[in-house]
Design a protein around this motif. Structure first.
Motif, PDB file in Angstrom:
ATOM      1  N   GLY B  27     -24.217  -3.363 -19.086  1.00 56.08           N
ATOM      2  CA  GLY B  27     -24.645  -4.395 -20.047  1.00 56.08           C
ATOM      3  C   GLY B  27     -26.153  -4.528 -20.143  1.00 56.08           C
ATOM      4  O   GLY B  27     -26.671  -5.084 -21.110  1.00 56.08           O
ATOM      5  N   GLY B  32     -25.008  -0.632 -23.778  1.00 56.98           N
ATOM      6  CA  GLY B  32     -24.135  -1.768 -23.490  1.00 56.98           C
ATOM      7  C   GLY B  32     -24.377  -2.902 -24.463  1.00 56.98           C
ATOM      8  O   GLY B  32     -23.442  -3.531 -24.964  1.00 56.98           O
ATOM      9  N   GLY B  51     -21.562 -14.687 -21.001  1.00 58.93           N
ATOM     10  CA  GLY B  51     -21.820 -13.304 -20.579  1.00 58.93           C
ATOM     11  C   GLY B  51     -22.653 -12.559 -21.606  1.00 58.93           C
ATOM     12  O   GLY B  51     -23.538 -11.773 -21.264  1.00 58.93           O
ATOM     13  N   LEU B  52     -22.358 -12.810 -22.871  1.00 56.38           N
ATOM     14  CA  LEU B  52     -23.120 -12.182 -23.962  1.00 56.38           C
ATOM     15  C   LEU B  52     -24.581 -12.593 -23.861  1.00 56.38           C
ATOM     16  O   LEU B  52     -25.493 -11.757 -23.916  1.00 56.38           O
ATOM     17  CB  LEU B  52     -22.535 -12.603 -25.317  1.00 56.38           C
ATOM     18  CG  LEU B  52     -23.330 -12.198 -26.555  1.00 56.38           C
ATOM     19  CD1 LEU B  52     -23.066 -10.747 -26.911  1.00 56.38           C
ATOM     20  CD2 LEU B  52     -22.998 -13.080 -27.751  1.00 56.38           C
ATOM     21  N   GLN B  55     -26.322 -10.950 -20.865  1.00 60.12           N
ATOM     22  CA  GLN B  55     -26.617  -9.523 -21.031  1.00 60.12           C
ATOM     23  C   GLN B  55     -27.710  -9.285 -22.067  1.00 60.12           C
ATOM     24  O   GLN B  55     -28.551  -8.409 -21.888  1.00 60.12           O
ATOM     25  CB  GLN B  55     -25.341  -8.763 -21.387  1.00 60.12           C
ATOM     26  CG  GLN B  55     -24.372  -8.780 -20.196  1.00 60.12           C
ATOM     27  CD  GLN B  55     -23.288  -7.732 -20.285  1.00 60.12           C
ATOM     28  OE1 GLN B  55     -23.259  -6.910 -21.186  1.00 60.12           O
ATOM     29  NE2 GLN B  55     -22.395  -7.742 -19.317  1.00 60.12           N
TER      30      GLN B  55
END
Lengths: 445, 338
Positions: B27, B32, B51-52, B55
């Motif tokens: 990521g 990623g 999480g997005l 990252q």
């Protein structure tokens, strides 16, 4: 289930959506959402993962850098990212390095260079790909012509087998014929028999000098004849690369290198400076007949310039369409022209743009499919790949020279392999991975 | 612009990515991130997914990925846009509010940046870089940049001395004038006019021959980010000045010293036509250092270990970062320092 796995590993286990998405692909067109991504911290973690996988009936998908072109490191089970196993111990006295599978090939070469050494496998993914991935796919590259494939540069390895046992195969010795060649069996098995946790690599001193020669021809036939002359000239070059006319035309559009021709050959010799001078002369003489242009150099910067057309080809084609599918077949030397001709026939038959480059010296060619998401393109591509593979096999060649089978070419195994050989492969798989938890669905149809 | 669909997945962005090299997490790499942005476009992941966000922020904005990408994916534009699109968390809203306040007026930037960079610089009131001789009409101007001004004042002083020799009679741009790079890199490109307006006004009033800057980030932002991101009227006014932005090392008569252990400025090396890519980012990355301080330190320490004991640094921000991390016995200096 994933919670239970977490408690058994020292390394991390992620199952958040963003992580799963980012591990859902590699360098092939394949996509699959994994169940989780485990990042083992050491060999014991790998053994725990295999034990857990057998208990729960979950597939494990070993992964290096995800640069594979056949979908080998993509799957719906638990992706095992081996980046954390990155120890590196150099035994310069023995010309040997013991490394974890997560060591990046390019970083390994950087470290070895300081001691005047190198490890020969040189897939074009070298800056990113890992030693573990190189072993799992028995990676090739241009320098295979002189040095052979990855398998020839590994003296031994440790692996956690699908049975849960840890096997240490081979030794530190250059010659070792004790028992079955377990090291050789694991290399190229695409993570379907065991997870490699350490490898003992054989090294060479860096050649102090290099020479490069570039020649162009009116057609692939003239280039193939020249390649054959090089192969019988008494010199084994480090590389003898081929680029077809249409690819050159694409490169020319972007870079204007003045290389419009029907075919290009690029060769490199490496070794002692005096030897390089003589070898370069011999190779150039072999390439000169029938050539429309020829250039030689022993200057590294000039050499890099001559390599430019070959190196730029991938990026240029990657720019050309929506996506690029890099195929990989391998034929005996005499089949080179027939293979190139067949690819252009197949392209015309299926309404596709397929350009060819590859390793002329060892007959390993890469037909590159420029994809544009046209109507029924996927089906046409599938048919074209079958036709190209069939022709390679009919010439006595192979359905894959260096990219491996994975899921992308798994269905072709039945067309291309002898049934007896396939049965023996299944028996090996059943013995070493009885529950089928290691990279399920890869390689064997 | 080549979007995420052009990514062939070759992963040649991994070995050049400072956050990937340190974390080895997919990521972190541009591949990623491209996969995540593709999923965002397809509605497969929520814009508010934590999480997005994490990252997307594992990025020092060094843009080595864009320079290395064989398929020409426009990672810089894609990632900047993705940061604008993702739903901000509470912490993100706070950071954006602070940035919006800092860059609301030159006076506010002057007051707050002095304080913001205390931890990097230490308690001091850095002297404003001044020309040795007073400004000549039609001469050059210098924008030292916020980092050289308040985080690495030795870089500002050395830059002033260097420009004195190469282009005597230059005038300093007033403190608080800014390129707004942190706005662009943090999803606030829409606020660029608040920094563009005062800089343009000053340039139009003083009409220097060129605007010289020792900070490659300022140069890259002014040359490459402003033209496409400013609204119509401002963009038109900026078109007059765009080609008058000059990096200090590009000024005729200035010699950039050769050396093995050089921490290259990523935003010069990876800008269009920048030449040889940088070996690696130092891990500073402006607000990256605020968002991911531990990772920023790890990347910087790893970089120092590669560079050895005598390190020459091209960027003022990188200089402040590496100086703070340098172990005893390691000399870290700005390229223009005597």
């Amino acid at each position: 289930m994933i919670e239970a796995l977490r408690t058994r590993l020292r390394g991390a286990v992620a199952d958040d959506k963003a992580t799963l998405l980012s591990y859902s692909r590699d360098a092939s067109p394949e996509r699959a959402m994994p169940l989780a991504v485990a990042r083992p911290a050491h060999e014991e973690d790998v053994a725990s993962l295999v034990a857990w996988a057998r208990e729960t009936g979950t597939g494990l998908v070993p992964r290096g850098a995800g640069t594979g072109l056949s979908g080998g490191s993509v799957g719906s089970g638990v992706v095992v990212d081996l980046a954390g196993l990155d120890h590196l111990r150099l035994r310069a006295d023995d010309l040997v390095a013991t490394v974890g599978p997560g060591v990046v090939n390019g970083r390994l070469q950087d470290a070895l260079r300081q001691d005047g050494l190198f490890w020969p496998p040189d897939p074009s993914s070298r800056p990113a790909s890992t030693v573990g991935g190189n072993l799992a796919t028995n990676a090739g590259g241009p320098a295979c012509l002189k040095y052979g494939v990855t398998r020839h540069w590994v003296l031994g390895l440790r692996a956690v087998l699908g049975t849960g046992d840890v096997a240490a195969a081979g030794s530190l010795a250059m010659k070792d014929v004790a028992g079955y060649d377990l090291t050789g069996l694991m290399i190229g098995s695409e993570g379907t028999l065991g997870v490699i946790t350490e490898a003992t690599l054989r090294l060479l001193p860096l050649p102090p000098a290099r020479g490069t020669v570039l020649a162009t021809y009116d057609d692939p036939a003239a280039a193939a004849a020249a390649a054959h002359r090089v192969r019988t000239s008494g010199v084994v070059p480090e590389a003898l690369e081929f680029v077809d006319g249409p690819t050159l035309a694409c490169v020319e559009e972007t870079f204007s290198l003045g290389l419009e021709a029907g075919a290009l050959l690029l060769s490199e010799v490496a070794g002692h400076p005096e030897a390089v001078a003589g070898e370069l002369e011999t190779v150039a003489a072999a390439l000169a007949e029938g050539a429309t242009s020829i250039e030689t150099t022993t200057d590294p910067e000039e050499g890099a310039r001559l390599w430019r057309a070959r190196r730029a080809a991938f990026g240029t084609l990657a720019h050309r369409g929506k996506d690029l599918l890099v195929e990989d077949v391998s034929v005996p030397l005499s089949g080179l022209v027939s293979m190139v001709d067949r690819v252009s026939e197949v392209a015309a038959d299926h309404g596709l743009e397929i350009l060819v480059m590859g390793h002329a010296g060892d007959g390993n060619l890469h037909p590159q499919f420029v994809l544009r998401e046209g109507a029924d393109e996927a089906t046409r591509v599938e048919r074209a790949v079958e036709a190209i593979v069939d022709h390679a096999v009919s010439l006595g060649g192979s359905m894959t020279g260096e990219h491996g089978v994975g899921t992308v070419k798994s269905a072709l195994m039945r067309r291309a392999l002898d049934p007896g050989a396939l049965a023996a492969m299944r028996a090996v798989k059943a013995a070493l991975d009885p529950d089928g938890v290691l990279n399920p669905g890869k390689m064997l149809p | 612009m080549r979007g995420t669909e052009a990514c062939v997945g070759c992963a040649l962005c991994q070995p050049v990515c400072p956050t990937f090299r340190e974390t080895r997490e997919e990521g972190a790499s541009a591949r990623g991130k491209a996969t995540l942005i593709e999923a965002l476009d397809a509605g497969e992941i929520d814009a508010g997914d934590p999480g997005l966000a994490a990252q997307l922020e594992l990025c020092t904005s060094c843009w080595a990925c864009e320079a290395a990408c064989p398929a020409g994916v426009a990672t810089r534009d894609l990632f900047i846009l993705a940061r604008e699109r993702r739903a901000p968390t509470l912490g993100e809203r706070l950071l954006r509010a602070v940035l919006s306040l800092v860059y609301s007026t030159p006076a506010m930037a002057r007051a707050l940046l002095w304080a913001v960079f205390l931890p990097l610089r230490g308690v001091s009131i850095p002297a404003r870089p001044e020309p040795a001789v007073s400004a000549a009409p039609g001469g050059d101007a210098m924008l030292a940049g916020c980092l050289a001004r308040w985080a690495a004042p030795e870089a500002a002083a050395a830059s002033a001395a260097t420009l004195d020799r190469a282009s005597p009679g230059w005038r300093p741009a007033p403190d608080g004038l800014c390129c707004g790079a942190p706005l662009v890199n943090n999803g606030l490109a829409a606020r660029l006019p608040t920094v563009a307006e005062p800089l343009l006004e000053w340039l139009e009033k003083n009409r220097p021959a060129r605007l010289v800057t020792p900070d490659a980030t300022c140069a890259a932002t002014l040359r490459h980010e402003w033209p496409g991101r400013l609204p119509g009227g401002l963009a038109e006014r900026w078109a007059v000045w765009r080609d008058k932005i000059v990096g200090l090392r590009e000024v005729e008569g200035v010699r950039f010293p050769e050396g093995d252990a050089v921490q290259t400025a990523c935003h010069r090396a990876h800008a269009p036509g920048g030449g040889e890519p940088s070996d690696s980012c130092c891990g500073f990355g402006g607000t990256f250092f605020v968002r991911n301080p531990r990772l920023a330190r790890r990347i910087g320490q790893a970089r120092l270990a590669e560079l050895g004991e005598d390190v020459m640094v091209e960027g003022p921000g990188c200089l402040a970062h590496l100086k703070r991390l340098a172990p005893e016995g390691t000399r870290v200096r700005f390229w223009a320092e005597e």
